[in-house]
Design a protein around this motif. Structure first.
Motif: not given
Length: 214
Positions: A186-193, A39-46, A51-55, A167-170
């Motif tokens: 590909i641009c910031e905040g997006h991913s290619l598979l 899984t990949v996604g953007s999260v707002i913390l404090r 960007f988080r990449i996890g299983v 590929l995740t553009a940061v």
């Protein structure tokens, strides 16, 4: 290649059913079947974006999973001065369970120390970016992630890799062309598979990106 974040869950599932190991890679398909493992996604913390990449949760219940505790990679997109987190900082943290808070929980619940104004950052990854070269951030049984800072055209060889690539553009943007002639932006905040059958890609643009595979 596919715009990963544009794929609805049912579309990704259909794609995996159709392509199977040609998309995922033979070992990934053998271990996890038709379940997409990341899984990949953007999260707002404090007030900072990460960007988080996890299983995926389904993979953790799969017979092919080795039973190890899941970890996630967190990339700081913004400075978070109250936590002494700067843009580009990377953390590799155990996901939460009944006995351990997740990285997100620890940031959300952290109370700034009066003297250092920092939270417990034992999971911080120290790395030195290299221009136009990949630097490995994480190499684990679950996934491997590298970071690229690119200004000049770069060709990445995947001919020996038995896995899809995310590929995740940061930061920044670039055009990505594969060996079949397909080209996507590909641009910031997006991913290619990138399917496992892809032999190489060429990236043209000014971009910082995370490369992840299993």
């Amino acid at each position: 290649m596919y715009q990963f974040d544009a794929l609805q869950p049912q579309e990704l599932s259909r794609l995996i059913h159709e392509k199977r190991h040609r998309l995922l890679g033979r070992d990934c398909y053998r271990r996890y079947g038709l379940d997409f493992p990341l899984t990949v996604g953007s999260v707002i913390l404090r007030r900072g974006r990460f960007f988080r990449i996890g299983v995926s949760a389904r993979v953790l219940r799969h017979p092919g999973h080795d039973g190890s505790r899941p970890r996630s990679l967190w990339y700081a997109v913004d400075d978070v001065p109250s936590l002494d987190v700067r843009q580009g900082d990377v953390f590799f943290s155990l996901d939460g369970d009944r006995s351990t808070n997740s990285f997100a929980d620890r940031i959300a619940n952290s109370h700034a120390d009066r003297s250092t104004n920092r939270f417990d950052d034992a999971d911080r990854i120290v790395y030195t970016p290299l221009q136009d070269e990949g630097v490995q951030l994480v190499g684990s049984p679950l996934f491997t992630t590298a970071i690229y800072d690119l200004d000049d055209p770069e060709t990445i060889d995947y001919s020996e890799l038995d896995s899809f690539v995310l590929l995740t553009a940061v930061q920044g943007s670039a055009d990505v062309a594969d060996d079949s002639g397909q080209r996507l932006t590909i641009c910031e905040g997006h991913s290619l598979l990138i399917p496992a059958t892809t032999k190489n890609i060429k990236i043209e643009g000014t971009i910082r990106l995370l490369e992840t595979y299993v």
